[in-house]
Enzyme design. Structure first.
Site, PDB file in Angstrom:
ATOM      1  N   ASP A   1     -39.862   0.576  10.311  1.00 38.12           N
ATOM      2  CA  ASP A   1     -38.919  -0.171   9.471  1.00 38.12           C
ATOM      3  C   ASP A   1     -39.226  -1.664   9.500  1.00 38.12           C
ATOM      4  O   ASP A   1     -39.721  -2.181  10.502  1.00 38.12           O
ATOM      5  CB  ASP A   1     -37.487   0.099   9.973  1.00 38.12           C
TER       6      ASP A   1
ATOM      7  N   GLY B   1     -40.018  -4.412   4.080  1.00 28.53           N
ATOM      8  CA  GLY B   1     -39.412  -5.212   3.007  1.00 28.53           C
ATOM      9  C   GLY B   1     -39.112  -6.615   3.485  1.00 28.53           C
ATOM     10  O   GLY B   1     -39.446  -7.605   2.811  1.00 28.53           O
ATOM     11  N   ARG B   2     -38.509  -6.706   4.667  1.00 36.16           N
ATOM     12  CA  ARG B   2     -38.169  -8.032   5.204  1.00 36.16           C
ATOM     13  C   ARG B   2     -39.415  -8.846   5.519  1.00 36.16           C
ATOM     14  O   ARG B   2     -39.449 -10.058   5.316  1.00 36.16           O
ATOM     15  CB  ARG B   2     -37.292  -7.884   6.459  1.00 36.16           C
TER      16      ARG B   2
ATOM     17  N   ARG C   1     -41.724  -6.586  -2.238  1.00 32.15           N
ATOM     18  CA  ARG C   1     -41.546  -5.653  -1.124  1.00 32.15           C
ATOM     19  C   ARG C   1     -42.748  -4.730  -0.941  1.00 32.15           C
ATOM     20  O   ARG C   1     -43.112  -4.377   0.188  1.00 32.15           O
ATOM     21  CB  ARG C   1     -40.271  -4.814  -1.333  1.00 32.15           C
TER      22      ARG C   1
ATOM     23  N   HIS D   1     -45.130  -3.027   2.278  1.00 32.23           N
ATOM     24  CA  HIS D   1     -45.521  -1.630   2.527  1.00 32.23           C
ATOM     25  C   HIS D   1     -47.041  -1.525   2.681  1.00 32.23           C
ATOM     26  O   HIS D   1     -47.537  -0.756   3.501  1.00 32.23           O
ATOM     27  CB  HIS D   1     -45.031  -0.731   1.389  1.00 32.23           C
TER      28      HIS D   1
ATOM     29  N   SER E   1     -35.510  11.007   2.631  1.00 34.82           N
ATOM     30  CA  SER E   1     -34.895  11.624   1.457  1.00 34.82           C
ATOM     31  C   SER E   1     -33.909  10.659   0.795  1.00 34.82           C
ATOM     32  O   SER E   1     -33.588  10.801  -0.375  1.00 34.82           O
ATOM     33  CB  SER E   1     -34.214  12.942   1.841  1.00 34.82           C
TER      34      SER E   1
ATOM     35  N   ARG F   1     -33.787   3.739  -3.801  1.00 38.27           N
ATOM     36  CA  ARG F   1     -34.272   2.360  -3.969  1.00 38.27           C
ATOM     37  C   ARG F   1     -34.628   2.099  -5.432  1.00 38.27           C
ATOM     38  O   ARG F   1     -34.746   3.037  -6.217  1.00 38.27           O
ATOM     39  CB  ARG F   1     -35.504   2.156  -3.078  1.00 38.27           C
TER      40      ARG F   1
ATOM     41  N   LEU G   1     -55.865  14.072  17.948  1.00 34.69           N
ATOM     42  CA  LEU G   1     -54.492  13.595  17.721  1.00 34.69           C
ATOM     43  C   LEU G   1     -53.913  14.318  16.521  1.00 34.69           C
ATOM     44  O   LEU G   1     -54.562  14.417  15.476  1.00 34.69           O
ATOM     45  CB  LEU G   1     -54.525  12.078  17.438  1.00 34.69           C
TER      46      LEU G   1
ATOM     47  N   ARG H   1     -38.145   2.603  17.075  1.00 32.64           N
ATOM     48  CA  ARG H   1     -37.764   2.095  15.760  1.00 32.64           C
ATOM     49  C   ARG H   1     -38.024   0.603  15.732  1.00 32.64           C
ATOM     50  O   ARG H   1     -37.497  -0.142  16.560  1.00 32.64           O
ATOM     51  CB  ARG H   1     -36.298   2.363  15.422  1.00 32.64           C
TER      52      ARG H   1
ATOM     53  N   ARG I   1     -30.455   2.697  14.661  1.00 32.24           N
ATOM     54  CA  ARG I   1     -29.907   3.944  14.124  1.00 32.24           C
ATOM     55  C   ARG I   1     -31.051   4.910  13.846  1.00 32.24           C
ATOM     56  O   ARG I   1     -32.220   4.533  13.820  1.00 32.24           O
ATOM     57  CB  ARG I   1     -29.081   3.673  12.865  1.00 32.24           C
TER      58      ARG I   1
ATOM     59  N   SER J   1     -31.096   7.042  11.020  1.00 31.02           N
ATOM     60  CA  SER J   1     -31.363   7.134   9.576  1.00 31.02           C
ATOM     61  C   SER J   1     -31.902   8.509   9.163  1.00 31.02           C
ATOM     62  O   SER J   1     -32.842   8.593   8.369  1.00 31.02           O
ATOM     63  CB  SER J   1     -32.309   6.016   9.119  1.00 31.02           C
TER      64      SER J   1
END
Ligand code: IPE
Ligand code: IPE
Ligand code: MG
Length: 239
Positions: free
Chosen positions: A14, A17-18, A27, A31, A60, A65, A125, A175, A181, A183
């Site tokens: 996460d 975007g920020r 944004r 990514h 999901s 967005r 892996l 996270r 959280r 999510s």
């Protein structure tokens, strides 16, 4: 303190975007940078002996967005699939996509399948990419599958019907991005994962940051419901 390498690491990647917004970039640029961070993370996991890496790439709920961002993410997946498979192959990584594929375009689906087929026999892996994934979807699809087969629904049968049945549960769940959280990530499988939250945004999460998370994990006592005393090695008998 001895470093304990987790067998299975799961990550909610996460903060893309920020990361972009801070730089006055769209944004999607965040990514893209996130894919670079992921490539380095996969490589590092392979090098240090992690056996399974599971990442949350598209939930999901992410369909909610703006359309432009959703299509940017789909394009990025298609592009990454085309570009990254030879490197995964060279590094002995077996890629698996976890999630509901029915909503994905024919082209993306074909890309997922060919990447999986090409890397299927690699064993260094196992790299699970959760895409259009939700923990509730997984539990529901597992229950539906058992019901359709007339199987009893128990913890053991559900576990085997779940989308991550090919790997043991994650030992460490990271996270990035500062939120604390789940999510709708691995609701079933994270029952006993050690949780690690960092404010670092995903594009900034490098090898050193992963090492730091693993060092933190190494200091945890995993009791699985037992007491500390039960885990301690038995006292040595006097000679
Ligand atoms: C995570 O980064 C990637 C996806 C959800 C696809 P975000 O895009 O959620 O980044 P922030 O949380 O807005 O910074
Ligand atoms: C979780 O991040 C999903 C992924 C990283 C793919 P979100 O950014 O979508 O989570 P919320 O909405 O802030 O909880
Ligand atoms: Mg986010």
């Amino acid at each position: 303190m001895a470093i304990v390498i987790p067998h299975h690491i799961a990550i909610v990647m996460d903060g893309n975007g920020r990361w972009a917004t801070k730089r006055f970039l769209p944004r999607v640029a965040g990514h893209k940078k996130g894919v670079d961070a992921l490539r380095a993370c996969v490589r590092h996991c392979g090098e240090i002996g992690v056996k399974v890496l599971t990442v949350f790439a598209f939930s999901s709920e992410n369909w909610n967005r703006p359309a432009e961002e959703v299509s940017g993410l789909m394009d990025l997946l298609a592009m990454a699939l085309g570009r990254e498979v030879p490197a995964l192959q060279a590094e002995g990584v077996s890629i698996r996509f976890i999630g509901n594929r029915s909503a994905l375009s024919e082209k993306v689906r074909a890309g997922l399948e060919s990447a999986e087929a090409m890397t299927a026999t690699n064993t260094k892996l196992i790299f699970n990419v959760c895409f259009n994934y939700g923990g509730r979807w997984d539990i529901a699809q597992a229950a539906a599958k058992l019901a359709a087969q007339g199987e009893p629904i128990t913890e053991a049968t559900l576990d085997r019907a779940m989308a991550l049945a090919h790997v043991p549960d994650p030992d460490l769940l990271i996270r990035t991005g500062g939120e604390q959280r789940i999510s709708n990530f691995l609701l079933w499988q994270a029952a006993y994962s050690e949780l690690y939250f960092t404010g670092k945004l995903w594009p900034d999460f490098d090898e050193a940051a992963l090492d730091e998370a693993i060092a933190d994990y190494s200091g945890r006592e995993r009791r699985f419901g037992r007491t500390s005393e039960q885990l301690a090695p038995p006292p040595r008998k006097a000679a």
